[in-house]
Write an enzyme that holds these catalytic residues in place. Structure first.
Site, PDB file in Angstrom:
ATOM      1  CD  GLN A 282      -2.995  -0.903   2.330  1.00 15.91           C
ATOM      2  OE1 GLN A 282      -2.711  -1.359   3.430  1.00 15.91           O
ATOM      3  NE2 GLN A 282      -4.133  -0.280   2.100  1.00 15.91           N
TER       4      GLN A 282
ATOM      5  NE  ARG B 138      -0.506  -4.376  11.385  1.00 19.15           N
ATOM      6  CZ  ARG B 138      -1.583  -4.641  10.660  1.00 19.15           C
ATOM      7  NH1 ARG B 138      -2.618  -3.825  10.678  1.00 19.15           N
ATOM      8  NH2 ARG B 138      -1.661  -5.727   9.923  1.00 19.15           N
TER       9      ARG B 138
ATOM     10  CG  HIS C 181      -1.310  -6.074   4.896  1.00 19.04           C
ATOM     11  ND1 HIS C 181      -1.499  -5.427   6.099  1.00 19.04           N
ATOM     12  CD2 HIS C 181      -2.383  -5.753   4.144  1.00 19.04           C
ATOM     13  CE1 HIS C 181      -2.642  -4.735   6.067  1.00 19.04           C
ATOM     14  NE2 HIS C 181      -3.196  -4.912   4.878  1.00 19.04           N
TER      15      HIS C 181
ATOM     16  CD  GLU D 292      -8.245  -6.728   7.361  1.00 20.78           C
ATOM     17  OE1 GLU D 292      -8.452  -6.719   6.135  1.00 20.78           O
ATOM     18  OE2 GLU D 292      -8.544  -5.781   8.105  1.00 20.78           O
TER      19      GLU D 292
ATOM     20  CG  ASN E  92      -6.790  -5.042  11.132  1.00 17.41           C
ATOM     21  OD1 ASN E  92      -6.040  -4.761  12.064  1.00 17.41           O
ATOM     22  ND2 ASN E  92      -6.355  -5.405   9.941  1.00 17.41           N
TER      23      ASN E  92
ATOM     24  CE1 TYR F 145     -10.133  -1.669   8.872  1.00 14.67           C
ATOM     25  CE2 TYR F 145     -10.161   0.654   8.321  1.00 14.67           C
ATOM     26  CZ  TYR F 145      -9.479  -0.527   8.433  1.00 14.67           C
ATOM     27  OH  TYR F 145      -8.146  -0.576   8.139  1.00 14.67           O
TER      28      TYR F 145
ATOM     29  CD  GLU G  46      -5.476  -2.512   8.910  1.00 12.69           C
ATOM     30  OE1 GLU G  46      -6.588  -2.399   8.370  1.00 12.69           O
ATOM     31  OE2 GLU G  46      -4.581  -3.250   8.463  1.00 12.69           O
TER      32      GLU G  46
ATOM     33  CD  GLU H 109      -7.111   2.164   1.737  1.00 15.10           C
ATOM     34  OE1 GLU H 109      -7.380   0.947   1.821  1.00 15.10           O
ATOM     35  OE2 GLU H 109      -6.523   2.799   2.624  1.00 15.10           O
ATOM     36  CD1 TRP H 110      -6.251  -2.727   0.394  1.00 23.98           C
ATOM     37  CD2 TRP H 110      -4.658  -3.825  -0.735  1.00 23.98           C
ATOM     38  NE1 TRP H 110      -5.213  -2.989   1.263  1.00 23.98           N
ATOM     39  CE2 TRP H 110      -4.232  -3.663   0.605  1.00 23.98           C
ATOM     40  CE3 TRP H 110      -3.807  -4.501  -1.625  1.00 23.98           C
ATOM     41  CZ2 TRP H 110      -3.004  -4.130   1.065  1.00 23.98           C
ATOM     42  CZ3 TRP H 110      -2.590  -4.973  -1.160  1.00 23.98           C
ATOM     43  CH2 TRP H 110      -2.200  -4.784   0.164  1.00 23.98           C
TER      44      TRP H 110
HETATM   45  C1  GBH Z   1      -8.527  -3.107   5.727  1.00 24.32           C
HETATM   46  O1  GBH Z   1      -9.438  -4.171   5.658  1.00 24.32           O
HETATM   47  C2  GBH Z   1      -7.162  -3.535   5.223  1.00 24.32           C
HETATM   48  O2  GBH Z   1      -6.486  -4.348   6.182  1.00 24.32           O
HETATM   49  C3  GBH Z   1      -6.270  -2.351   4.922  1.00 24.32           C
HETATM   50  O3  GBH Z   1      -5.131  -2.775   4.214  1.00 24.32           O
HETATM   51  C4  GBH Z   1      -7.034  -1.295   4.132  1.00 24.32           C
HETATM   52  O4  GBH Z   1      -6.231  -0.154   3.957  1.00 24.32           O
HETATM   53  C5  GBH Z   1      -8.312  -0.941   4.872  1.00 24.32           C
HETATM   54  O5  GBH Z   1      -9.077  -2.085   4.980  1.00 24.32           O
HETATM   55  C6  GBH Z   1      -9.149   0.113   4.179  1.00 24.32           C
HETATM   56  O6  GBH Z   1      -9.522  -0.270   2.888  1.00 24.32           O
HETATM   57  O7  GBH Z   1     -17.227  -3.604  -0.008  1.00 24.32           O
HETATM   58  O8  GBH Z   1     -19.204  -4.245   1.242  1.00 24.32           O
HETATM   59  O9  GBH Z   1     -17.749  -5.935   0.314  1.00 24.32           O
HETATM   60  C7  GBH Z   1     -10.689  -3.881   6.202  1.00 24.32           C
HETATM   61  C8  GBH Z   1     -11.628  -5.079   6.082  1.00 24.32           C
HETATM   62  C9  GBH Z   1     -13.167  -6.217   4.723  1.00 24.32           C
HETATM   63  C10 GBH Z   1     -13.386  -3.879   5.003  1.00 24.32           C
HETATM   64  C11 GBH Z   1     -14.017  -6.160   3.497  1.00 24.32           C
HETATM   65  C12 GBH Z   1     -14.213  -3.797   3.757  1.00 24.32           C
HETATM   66  C13 GBH Z   1     -15.575  -4.978   2.207  1.00 24.32           C
HETATM   67  C14 GBH Z   1     -17.001  -4.585   2.392  1.00 24.32           C
HETATM   68  N1  GBH Z   1     -12.452  -4.975   4.907  1.00 24.32           N
HETATM   69  N2  GBH Z   1     -14.922  -5.030   3.514  1.00 24.32           N
HETATM   70  S1  GBH Z   1     -17.853  -4.597   0.868  1.00 24.32           S
END
Ligand code: GBH
Length: 501
Positions: A42, A103, A149, A196, A325, A327, A392, A447-448
């Protein structure tokens, strides 16, 4: 505070703000770690040329980015934040903001470009991580290191399908982990085997949103098992051969958001538990409790690969802590959907009274719900009974990427998010008696599949010039972490908070 255990066994936690005024609060540990979290893929890349010259092998994300349509804005892992060149500046910035830990992840193909046991190492990559670790120690940041990762060496995917081939990948991953313990373990004392695994399994091999982009309803469960065995193999190796002499600790970090039942109806309470089983229990129940959640066995049947006796022994006590982690929070209904990865539940944000549980973020899946975070911490601690390292926690704010420069740094919504989440963390520790030992926010980065569009960070990155500018939340978050987690609370009479759980 009351803890309501439903007849279905799903913990419903309700904090009552007045109850704790009469309790003596335990302190957060004096060695509580906090700072910023990143991942190699990233942030490291400074451009295709520089990456080539660095000797890094391609990962599955290089190949995934090469295929048009996979990354929302067409950006590429090869050009992200140029941390490879700017790591000293980044470390100095984190330190100046008040962090005491950093980290980051090690890129497997940067250390071993082809990835396999017996494949040559890349000395330039090793030098980079040596310098990175030394720089952290020099300024006084504790390096907290993730081994994986998501950037699997592409060659291993080509050779045998990567995580789909349990025997081969466990052998190669364990060799890579051993290489890192040998090279960096004299200075790195905090190891995470995986970030994850759910994402690698489901997003990478189930819905195809992440590399390698497979769509399948059988592969995720196979990949999940390989990841767990690889985790256990590497961590047991560490415990056997390195822990005593290097004095560090090792564990895994899982993603998982709180699942709040839409209402108290038994079906919705059960659905909330089922969603939690599929997101967290899949890995955590196996690693910490020695078995898959029953709801997954019931739904997946033969598709869920069994563990041998030896594998279960290997997995037992393979993670010294719970790495978390998180959110957001979802409200969960039993109303059946096609989403098998969510246990066929309906995920939403609405409550029966028509309100939403939190303000909308830039990305549809994210809402600011601090009380959900406190419930999650209670749930994880009660169920798995391990110290929790928060690895996270962040939010992407609407319009962050389109607003003018001053708005980039004036991120009021994120300030509020971190205020709420750090407060929730403190309440979980000081009132509920949960053992939490770290907390990490984010800086803007790749962001992937969403590319460079969403900005989760507390440090703004200009992707043209690679210039960094701390946002308001960087200062406020680090201030809360350094001053808001006082160590002066009495530790002596904390017993009733502990037994309340
Ligand atoms: C994190 O994962 C990653 O560990 C980190 O690298 C990244 O920067 C961060 O997310 C922010 O993007 O779109 O409805 O299918 C967080 C776990 C799991 C959160 C999958 C988003 C997708 C929901 N993620 N989820 S959906």
């Amino acid at each position: 505070m009351t803890i309501v255990s439903s007849s279905h066994g799903y913990l419903a936690f309700r904090g009552e703000p007045t109850a704790y005024l009469f309790r003596q609060a335990p302190a957060l540990p004096t060695d509580f770690l906090f700072g910023f979290a990143t991942a190699a893929a990233q942030i490291e890349g400074g451009g295709a040329e520089a990456e080539k010259a660095s000797g890094r092998g391609d990962s599955i994300w290089d190949e995934f980015c090469d295929r048009p349509g996979n990354i929302r804005d067409g950006s590429h892992v090869k050009r992200t934040c140029n941390h490879l060149e700017k790591y000293k500046e980044d470390i100095a910035l984190m330190k100046s903001l008040g962090a005491n830990s950093y980290r980051f992840s090690i890129s497997w193909p940067r250390v071993i470009p082809l990835g396999g046991k017996g494949d040559p190492v890349n000395q330039k990559g090793i030098n980079f991580y040596n310098n990175l670790v030394d720089e952290c120690l020099k300024v006084g940041l504790v390096p907290f290191v993730t081994l994986y990762h998501w950037d699997l060496p592409l060659e291993l995917f080509k050779r045998y399908g990567g995580w789909l081939n349990k025997e081969r990948i466990v052998e190669d991953y364990t060799y890579y982990a051993k290489t890192c313990f040998e090279l960096f373990g004299n200075r790195v004392k905090h190891w995470l085997t995986f970030n994850e695994p759910w994402c690698t399994a489901v997003l990478g091999h189930g819905i195809g949103q992440f590399a390698p982009g497979h769509v399948s309803n059988t592969e995720p469960w196979i990949v999940g098992q390989s990841l767990m065995i690889a985790h256990a193999s590497a961590s047991k190796l560490y415990m056997r051969e390195y822990k005593a002499k290097q004095g560090g600790m090792i564990g895994i970090t899982l993603n998982g958001d709180w699942t709040d039942p839409y209402d108290e109806s038994p079906e919705n309470v059960e659905a909330a538990q089922r969603k939690m089983d599929f997101a967290v229990g899949w890995f955590a129940d196996v690693i910490y409790l020695g078995r898959y959640p029953q709801s997954m066995i019931d739904i997946l049947g033969d598709r869920l690969p069994q563990f041998s006796r030896e594998e279960l022994d290997l997995l037992k006590d393979s993670s010294e802590f719970y790495g978390c982690n998180t959110y957001t929070t979802n409200t969960i209904k039993a109303t059946r959907t096609k989403d098998e990865f969510a246990g066929y539940t309906t995920m939403a944000f609405d409550k029966p009274d028509g309100t939403e549980i939190g303000i909308t973020a830039q990305l549809g899946w994210l809402r600011d719900v601090p009380w959900g975070f406190r419930r999650l911490l209670n749930y994880l601690y009660q169920r798995y009974n391990k110290p929790i390292y928060m690895t996270e926690n962040a939010i992407s704010i609407a319009d962050d990427h389109t607003s003018i420069r001053t708005c980039h740094t004036n991120d009021e919504g994120r300030v509020q998010y971190y205020d709420g989440y750090t407060q929730a963390l403190k309440e979980a520790v000081q009132i509920d008696g949960v053992d939490v030992r770290s907390y990490f926010g984010f800086m803007d980065n790749f962001e992937w599949a969403s590319g460079l569009v969403p900005r989760f960070g507390s440090v703004y990155v200009d992707y043209e010039t690679f210039e960094r500018t701390p946002k308001d939340s960087a200062t406020s978050l680090m201030k809360v972490c350094s001053f808001g987690f006082p160590s002066s609370y009495s530790k002596s009479s904390s017993t009733d908070t502990a037994t309340a759980l």
